[in-house]
Design a protein around this motif. Structure first.
Motif, PDB file in Angstrom:
ATOM      1  N   ASP A 119     -26.549   0.963  -6.776  1.00  0.00           N
ATOM      2  CA  ASP A 119     -25.312   0.955  -5.986  1.00  0.00           C
ATOM      3  C   ASP A 119     -25.609   0.369  -4.607  1.00  0.00           C
ATOM      4  OD1 ASP A 119     -22.917   1.459  -4.710  1.00  0.00           O
ATOM      5  OD2 ASP A 119     -22.615   3.361  -5.734  1.00  0.00           O
ATOM      6  N   LEU A 120     -25.007  -0.781  -4.288  1.00  0.00           N
ATOM      7  CA  LEU A 120     -25.250  -1.426  -2.990  1.00  0.00           C
ATOM      8  C   LEU A 120     -24.518  -0.718  -1.853  1.00  0.00           C
ATOM      9  CD1 LEU A 120     -25.112  -5.192  -4.008  1.00  0.00           C
ATOM     10  CD2 LEU A 120     -27.124  -3.833  -3.458  1.00  0.00           C
ATOM     11  N   LEU A 121     -23.504   0.104  -2.193  1.00  0.00           N
ATOM     12  CA  LEU A 121     -22.773   0.839  -1.145  1.00  0.00           C
ATOM     13  C   LEU A 121     -23.387   2.215  -0.895  1.00  0.00           C
ATOM     14  CD1 LEU A 121     -19.102  -0.032  -2.157  1.00  0.00           C
ATOM     15  CD2 LEU A 121     -20.626  -1.252  -0.613  1.00  0.00           C
ATOM     16  N   GLU A 122     -24.253   2.690  -1.782  1.00  0.00           N
ATOM     17  CA  GLU A 122     -24.949   3.970  -1.650  1.00  0.00           C
ATOM     18  C   GLU A 122     -26.374   3.758  -2.149  1.00  0.00           C
ATOM     19  OE1 GLU A 122     -25.700   7.462  -0.307  1.00  0.00           O
ATOM     20  OE2 GLU A 122     -23.646   6.711  -0.188  1.00  0.00           O
ATOM     21  N   PRO A 123     -27.301   3.267  -1.299  1.00  0.00           N
ATOM     22  CA  PRO A 123     -28.631   2.838  -1.748  1.00  0.00           C
ATOM     23  C   PRO A 123     -29.406   3.914  -2.497  1.00  0.00           C
ATOM     24  CG  PRO A 123     -28.217   2.129   0.509  1.00  0.00           C
ATOM     25  CD  PRO A 123     -27.086   3.034   0.132  1.00  0.00           C
ATOM     26  N   THR A 124     -29.167   5.207  -2.212  1.00  0.00           N
ATOM     27  CA  THR A 124     -29.912   6.261  -2.913  1.00  0.00           C
ATOM     28  C   THR A 124     -29.472   6.405  -4.362  1.00  0.00           C
ATOM     29  OG1 THR A 124     -28.304   7.899  -2.132  1.00  0.00           O
ATOM     30  CG2 THR A 124     -30.244   7.522  -0.756  1.00  0.00           C
ATOM     31  N   PHE A 156       0.808  -1.210   0.000  1.00  0.00           N
ATOM     32  CA  PHE A 156       0.000   0.000   0.000  1.00  0.00           C
ATOM     33  C   PHE A 156       0.850   1.273   0.000  1.00  0.00           C
ATOM     34  CE2 PHE A 156      -3.160  -3.071   1.587  1.00  0.00           C
ATOM     35  CZ  PHE A 156      -4.181  -2.775   0.703  1.00  0.00           C
ATOM     36  N   GLU A 157       2.177   1.134   0.052  1.00  0.00           N
ATOM     37  CA  GLU A 157       3.030   2.301  -0.127  1.00  0.00           C
ATOM     38  C   GLU A 157       2.988   2.800  -1.561  1.00  0.00           C
ATOM     39  OE1 GLU A 157       6.897   1.320   1.153  1.00  0.00           O
ATOM     40  OE2 GLU A 157       6.360   1.002   3.255  1.00  0.00           O
ATOM     41  N   THR A 158       2.833   1.856  -2.517  1.00  0.00           N
ATOM     42  CA  THR A 158       2.841   2.224  -3.939  1.00  0.00           C
ATOM     43  C   THR A 158       1.600   1.747  -4.679  1.00  0.00           C
ATOM     44  OG1 THR A 158       4.103   0.217  -4.400  1.00  0.00           O
ATOM     45  CG2 THR A 158       5.351   2.239  -4.064  1.00  0.00           C
ATOM     46  N   ASP A 159       0.826   0.813  -4.098  1.00  0.00           N
ATOM     47  CA  ASP A 159      -0.308   0.220  -4.797  1.00  0.00           C
ATOM     48  C   ASP A 159      -1.620   0.677  -4.161  1.00  0.00           C
ATOM     49  OD1 ASP A 159       1.733  -1.105  -6.052  1.00  0.00           O
ATOM     50  OD2 ASP A 159       1.508  -2.946  -4.876  1.00  0.00           O
ATOM     51  N   SER A 160      -2.723   0.406  -4.858  1.00  0.00           N
ATOM     52  CA  SER A 160      -4.039   0.744  -4.331  1.00  0.00           C
ATOM     53  C   SER A 160      -5.052  -0.307  -4.763  1.00  0.00           C
ATOM     54  CB  SER A 160      -4.482   2.126  -4.817  1.00  0.00           C
ATOM     55  OG  SER A 160      -4.676   2.135  -6.216  1.00  0.00           O
ATOM     56  N   VAL A 161      -6.077  -0.504  -3.907  1.00  0.00           N
ATOM     57  CA  VAL A 161      -7.168  -1.445  -4.185  1.00  0.00           C
ATOM     58  C   VAL A 161      -8.477  -0.720  -3.909  1.00  0.00           C
ATOM     59  CG1 VAL A 161      -8.235  -3.648  -3.599  1.00  0.00           C
ATOM     60  CG2 VAL A 161      -5.746  -3.415  -3.509  1.00  0.00           C
ATOM     61  N   SER A 162      -9.359  -0.653  -4.928  1.00  0.00           N
ATOM     62  CA  SER A 162     -10.644   0.028  -4.792  1.00  0.00           C
ATOM     63  C   SER A 162     -11.769  -0.932  -5.182  1.00  0.00           C
ATOM     64  CB  SER A 162     -10.693   1.277  -5.676  1.00  0.00           C
ATOM     65  OG  SER A 162      -9.639   2.162  -5.356  1.00  0.00           O
ATOM     66  N   VAL A 163     -12.955  -0.726  -4.552  1.00  0.00           N
ATOM     67  CA  VAL A 163     -14.053  -1.680  -4.715  1.00  0.00           C
ATOM     68  C   VAL A 163     -15.341  -0.931  -5.020  1.00  0.00           C
ATOM     69  CG1 VAL A 163     -15.492  -3.363  -3.508  1.00  0.00           C
ATOM     70  CG2 VAL A 163     -13.030  -3.427  -3.227  1.00  0.00           C
ATOM     71  N   SER A 164     -16.127  -1.470  -5.977  1.00  0.00           N
ATOM     72  CA  SER A 164     -17.516  -1.065  -6.207  1.00  0.00           C
ATOM     73  C   SER A 164     -18.387  -2.311  -6.083  1.00  0.00           C
ATOM     74  CB  SER A 164     -17.684  -0.450  -7.597  1.00  0.00           C
ATOM     75  OG  SER A 164     -16.954   0.746  -7.716  1.00  0.00           O
ATOM     76  N   ASP A 191     -13.954  -0.431 -23.777  1.00  0.00           N
ATOM     77  CA  ASP A 191     -14.029  -0.740 -22.348  1.00  0.00           C
ATOM     78  C   ASP A 191     -15.311  -0.174 -21.745  1.00  0.00           C
ATOM     79  OD1 ASP A 191     -11.654  -2.003 -22.534  1.00  0.00           O
ATOM     80  OD2 ASP A 191     -10.451  -0.345 -21.755  1.00  0.00           O
ATOM     81  N   VAL A 192     -15.906  -0.942 -20.828  1.00  0.00           N
ATOM     82  CA  VAL A 192     -17.148  -0.546 -20.164  1.00  0.00           C
ATOM     83  C   VAL A 192     -16.815  -0.029 -18.769  1.00  0.00           C
ATOM     84  CG1 VAL A 192     -19.363  -1.361 -19.297  1.00  0.00           C
ATOM     85  CG2 VAL A 192     -18.495  -2.217 -21.469  1.00  0.00           C
ATOM     86  N   SER A 193     -17.388   1.115 -18.405  1.00  0.00           N
ATOM     87  CA  SER A 193     -17.151   1.679 -17.077  1.00  0.00           C
ATOM     88  C   SER A 193     -18.457   2.213 -16.523  1.00  0.00           C
ATOM     89  CB  SER A 193     -16.107   2.803 -17.138  1.00  0.00           C
ATOM     90  OG  SER A 193     -16.547   3.856 -17.986  1.00  0.00           O
ATOM     91  N   LEU A 194     -18.485   2.398 -15.184  1.00  0.00           N
ATOM     92  CA  LEU A 194     -19.659   2.911 -14.473  1.00  0.00           C
ATOM     93  C   LEU A 194     -19.215   4.131 -13.662  1.00  0.00           C
ATOM     94  CD1 LEU A 194     -21.002  -0.534 -13.245  1.00  0.00           C
ATOM     95  CD2 LEU A 194     -21.840   0.757 -15.184  1.00  0.00           C
ATOM     96  N   PRO A 195     -19.083   5.309 -14.293  1.00  0.00           N
ATOM     97  CA  PRO A 195     -18.537   6.473 -13.568  1.00  0.00           C
ATOM     98  C   PRO A 195     -19.416   6.921 -12.413  1.00  0.00           C
ATOM     99  CG  PRO A 195     -19.399   7.100 -15.746  1.00  0.00           C
ATOM    100  CD  PRO A 195     -19.403   5.602 -15.706  1.00  0.00           C
ATOM    101  N   GLY A 196     -20.696   6.572 -12.414  1.00  0.00           N
ATOM    102  CA  GLY A 196     -21.570   7.002 -11.334  1.00  0.00           C
ATOM    103  C   GLY A 196     -21.552   6.104 -10.119  1.00  0.00           C
ATOM    104  N   ALA A 197     -20.844   4.958 -10.177  1.00  0.00           N
ATOM    105  CA  ALA A 197     -20.838   4.019  -9.048  1.00  0.00           C
ATOM    106  C   ALA A 197     -19.879   4.483  -7.955  1.00  0.00           C
ATOM    107  CB  ALA A 197     -20.433   2.635  -9.529  1.00  0.00           C
ATOM    108  N   THR A 198     -20.214   4.170  -6.710  1.00  0.00           N
ATOM    109  CA  THR A 198     -19.339   4.492  -5.586  1.00  0.00           C
ATOM    110  C   THR A 198     -18.085   3.624  -5.647  1.00  0.00           C
ATOM    111  OG1 THR A 198     -21.252   5.029  -4.215  1.00  0.00           O
ATOM    112  CG2 THR A 198     -19.166   4.604  -3.069  1.00  0.00           C
ATOM    113  N   LEU A 199     -16.909   4.252  -5.539  1.00  0.00           N
ATOM    114  CA  LEU A 199     -15.626   3.545  -5.575  1.00  0.00           C
ATOM    115  C   LEU A 199     -14.909   3.790  -4.262  1.00  0.00           C
ATOM    116  CD1 LEU A 199     -13.842   1.833  -7.468  1.00  0.00           C
ATOM    117  CD2 LEU A 199     -12.699   3.927  -8.152  1.00  0.00           C
TER     118      LEU A 199
END
Length: 850
Positions: A192-197, A173-181, A211-219
């Protein structure tokens, strides 16, 4: 699987269609100078084809089925050693299907993760996209397989939790990162299960890369396993579920977990200062870090079900309709990809749009299909199995996601520039202070000398000695003044050099900025050229296809035209078989003629022979065709091809067809009678391709399972041929060798128990024991399982016990009896050790508590 149809070619251990769609390789990036944990720097950074891997998992009978189906047998029969599944039509007939992995109802959650998900997780850590998906009827264990948290029993942890444990163990984690949606697809709406509204998330597709992306999802960025478990609990609390006849808590939505892993491969410990102060050399050594971005998508699909069986009504009925529509759209896309269709209907459903990269895209995809044993649900089970069969035909072009970290380099350059400016200002201030001090000191000395000179003039009488001393003092002061002036000049020269060094450093930094801008411009230009080449390649492919059709209509060479007709009819038969409409073999032979097919094996044109043997191999893959092929002389023709042809492709495909025919006991005797083992051994000696060796080893392994042929197979050097193929380090070849040894040992054990064999094992006499012991704890589960079986069967004959003790096999038997994951093998090893007087005596001597 012992064999594969002759029409497939292989690369990196995964099958690839003989007529794939046109594909364009991705731009190769400079390799990292950092040694990766799995030596990933040595991998090819270009696009690598990868077939969708499919595993089937059987759920044990539940309490209701145990009561309701007590008088009926299970509708499925598993053959995990052969990676096959048999779906029973009735008590005497059924259909057999081949998968990449077959997991019994006793398979642990850890084993499911190892064979289904771990290869995908390792690919994500290496910078590739990966997808793990569960598909099956409601109530067959999809959510348990994928999403079980295992809070009460850690052994019950599902794929999601175990995958994140592996990811956290391999990032810094000094140089890397892990993100979840965490999302759910409910009635064609992404929530969005992490932001029900946030219940209306749009899907965005990159027009250049697709490539498919979901810019509106909570990350959410996470740094430990406990935070991830809390996120899963939060998301699971928001999922829609309902009570149906098939499950008390049935998921009414598709759950999608997206894990974004960003890893810095180079420059983790890059220093921003040097010991000798040579800033110019240090700036030249600064290079941009290489960043690899991998995305893991874990999909828990809602259960496929029939409305009349689930008992849904009202709002639950509407939910079921949407679920079935999305799953139907997914099935259509997979059918189109499997058949190389020009149009794939990805846009028919939001589920297929989300999974566009997973099927036919750039992700490494692993699918686990879950089924139940109840004969009441045979129709749903058959549908699930056919879905998995079609998915195995889908090929993805796996591509490394790697780029230069220009932003990080720019930040490092700005920091270094600030340090250089601060250092220069500090040195300049020290230099000015030193000049001021020296000037003040010199002025003070001059004043003192002038004062002393004036005092000496005021004295009326000065002796000659005093005057001489005064002159010496003045001379000394003069020398000191000149020395001070020289030192000031030296300091001025050093200051000028520092200014030049500063100017040179700024110039180097400007050059680096220009070089970075040039690299970015070149990257955009190359991406544009790649898009143009992709368009041209697609156009060229279409023109080539049209040209081939015109040439075929014009009657381009009778043999090739006839062969194209044969191949197309075989493909029609295979597609009909996949749709549940099996035309009879007699009708196909009536239209085409098997003799015509076999006659093309002797054609003068090499391409015609290759295509003809592929057709025969495709036909030989079906059990109903094998007898007719042998009766028409097909087996003799295939053996003749092995002997006369020098073409590696013909050797590979012919060996695959022979291996398919060798599944039948009658055919095994015919193969041996016609010198088949000698021809296979000779072909193996001259072959280098791992897939050719795998086919040959699979054929010999099938022959090793015939009790009647053991002595003849050994006398014709069949065991030596198997052992000779271990020179190839490919795990698939070793798996077939291990299977052949296990089959041979099993037949010997059976002969010993019946009293028809009394001497030492042929395997031990031919030197196989050393390789068996060496691979008894192999990392590959398929190799290890067969070797463990072989050891147990060898140990059942007391005459082999002393050789096994000398060769180190006793320790492996003890380990198997204690630690083996397969209960049947573990029990067999324990029973063998207890019943052998020789083993018991040796264990008491070695003080092994048992």
């Amino acid at each position: 699987m012992a064999t594969s149809s002759g029409g497939n070619s292989y690369r990196n251990g995964t099958p690839r269609s003989s007529n794939p769609k046109p594909q364009v390789k991705a731009k190769s990036l400079p390799p990292s100078t950092t040694t990766h944990r799995r030596n990933s720097a040595a991998k090819d950074h270009a696009a690598v084809p990868g077939r969708v891997r499919v595993a089937v998992r059987l759920r044990p009978r539940n309490a209701e089925e145990s009561v309701a189906d007590t008088d009926f047998a299970d509708c499925v029969e598993l053959q995990p050693e052969l990676k096959r599944l048999k779906l029973r039509k009735n008590n005497w007939d059924g259909d057999t299907y081949q998968f990449d992995e077959v997991l019994t109802e006793f398979a642990s959650q850890k084993r499911v993760y190892e064979v289904v998900a771990r290869p995908v997780v390792e690919s994500v850590l290496d910078g590739y996209n990966g997808t793990i998906m569960a598909y099956g009827q409601t109530g067959t264990g999809k959510t348990y397989t994928v999403g079980c948290l295992g809070e009460e029993d850690t052994a019950a942890r599902g794929i999601t939790v175990r995958a994140m444990e592996d990811i956290f163990a391999n990032v810094s984690f000094e140089t890397d990162s892990v993100s979840v949606s965490y999302l759910q697809l409910y009635m064609e709406t992404i929530q969005d299960l992490l932001e029900p509204t946030n219940d209306k998330i749009a899907i965005v597709e990159d027009p250049k890369t697709g490539d498919v992306s979901l810019p509106g999802a909570t990350l959410v960025e996470i740094r430990d396993q406990q935070s991830f478990i809390q996120l899963l609990r939060l998301g699971e609390a928001q999922r829609f579920a309902a009570n149906t006849k098939l499950n008390t808590e049935s998921s009414r939505s598709h759950a999608i977990l997206m894990v974004h892993v960003k890893r810095s491969i180079k420059g983790r410990d890059a220093a921003l200062s040097t010991e000798n102060g040579n800033h110019q050399d240090m700036v030249k050594s600064l290079k941009p870090s290489v960043v690899r971005k991998g995305k893991l998508v874990v999909v828990d699909l809602a259960g496929s079900e029939r409305i009349n069986k689930s008992g849904c009504e009202g709002h639950t009925l509407e939910e079921t309709k949407f679920i079935n529509l999305s799953l139907s759209a997914l099935g259509k896309c997979i059918n189109a990809l499997a058949e190389n269709s020009v149009h794939v209907p990805f846009r028919d459903s939001k589920l297929t749009r989300l999974l566009r990269d997973s099927f036919g895209g750039t992700a490494r995809t692993s699918l686990v299909i879950t089924i139940g044993p109840s004969p009441r649900h045979r129709g749903e089970t058959a549908s699930t199995i056919m879905f998995g069969q079609r998915a195995m035909k889908v090929e993805n072009m796996v591509k490394l996601k790697e780029e230069f970290d220009y932003k990080s380099l720019s930040r490092r350059l700005d920091i270094e520039l600030e340090k250089l400016i601060m250092e220069h200002e500090r040195q300049q201030k020290a230099f000015e202070d030193e000049i001021e001090r020296l000037a003040t000191e010199a002025q003070h000395r001059i004043s003192e000398a002038e004062k002393n000179y004036a005092d000496s003039l005021e004295i009326p009488k000065v002796s000659a000695k005093e005057l001489s001393d005064l002159k010496k003092v003045i001379q000394k002061e003069t020398v000191l003044r000149k020395a001070a002036e020289g030192e000031v000049k030296n300091l001025q020269i050093q200051m000028a050099e520092l200014k030049m060094s500063e100017a040179s450093g700024k110039s180097e930094i400007l050059k680096l900025h220009k070089m970075l801008d040039g690299e970015a411009s070149q990257k955009e230009k190359l991406e544009g050229e790649i898009a143009i080449l992709q368009s041209q390649l697609l156009k060229s492919s279409l023109e080539t296809h049209e040209t081939r059709q015109e040439v075929g209509r014009a009657g381009f060479e009778n043999e090739v035209g006839g062969l194209d007709s044969l191949i197309s009819q075989v493909k029609v038969q295979q597609r009909a078989s996949g749709n549940g409409e099996k035309p009879s073999m007699a009708k196909l032979f009536e239209q085409v003629g098997l003799q015509k097919i076999l006659s093309l094996l002797e054609a003068k044109d090499a391409d015609v022979r290759i295509h003809a043997v592929k057709v025969v191999a495709n036909l030989a893959a079906e059990e109903t065709n094998q007898g007719k092929i042998v009766e028409a002389g097909g087996l003799t023709s295939l053996l003749t091809l092995l002997k006369s042809s020098q073409d590696e492709t013909i050797h590979r495909v012919a060996a695959g067809a022979i291996a398919n025919l060798a599944m039948n006991e009658t055919n095994q005797e015919l193969i041996m009678a016609q010198g088949g083992i000698s021809l296979l051994s000779m072909t193996a000696t001259n072959a280098d391709d791992p897939q050719t060796l795998r086919m040959i080893a699979g054929a010999i392994a099938n022959l090793c399972g015939n009790d009647k042929l053991q002595a003849k197979l050994r006398s014709e050097h069949g065991i030596q041929a198997l052992l000779g193929m271990v020179r190839c380090k490919h795990p698939d070849v070793h798996a077939q060798v291990a299977r052949g040894i296990a089959n041979f040992a099993k037949c010997e054990s059976r002969a010993s128990s019946q009293g028809t064999k009394s001497g030492r094992s042929f395997l031990i006499e031919d030197g196989a024991l050393a390789w068996i012991v060496q691979n008894a704890n192999n990392e590959s589960s398929s190799i290890r399982r067969h070797i463990e079986l072989a050891l147990c069967h060898l140990a059942q004959h007391e005459v082999n016990a002393r050789d096994m003790i000398t060769g180190g096999a006793l320790w492996e038997l003890v380990r198997i009896s204690r630690d083996c994951s397969r209960e049947d093998i573990k029990t067999l090893a324990h029973r063998t050790l207890v019943s052998s007087p020789t083993f018991q005596t040796e264990m008491r001597r070695l003080r092994i508590n048992y």
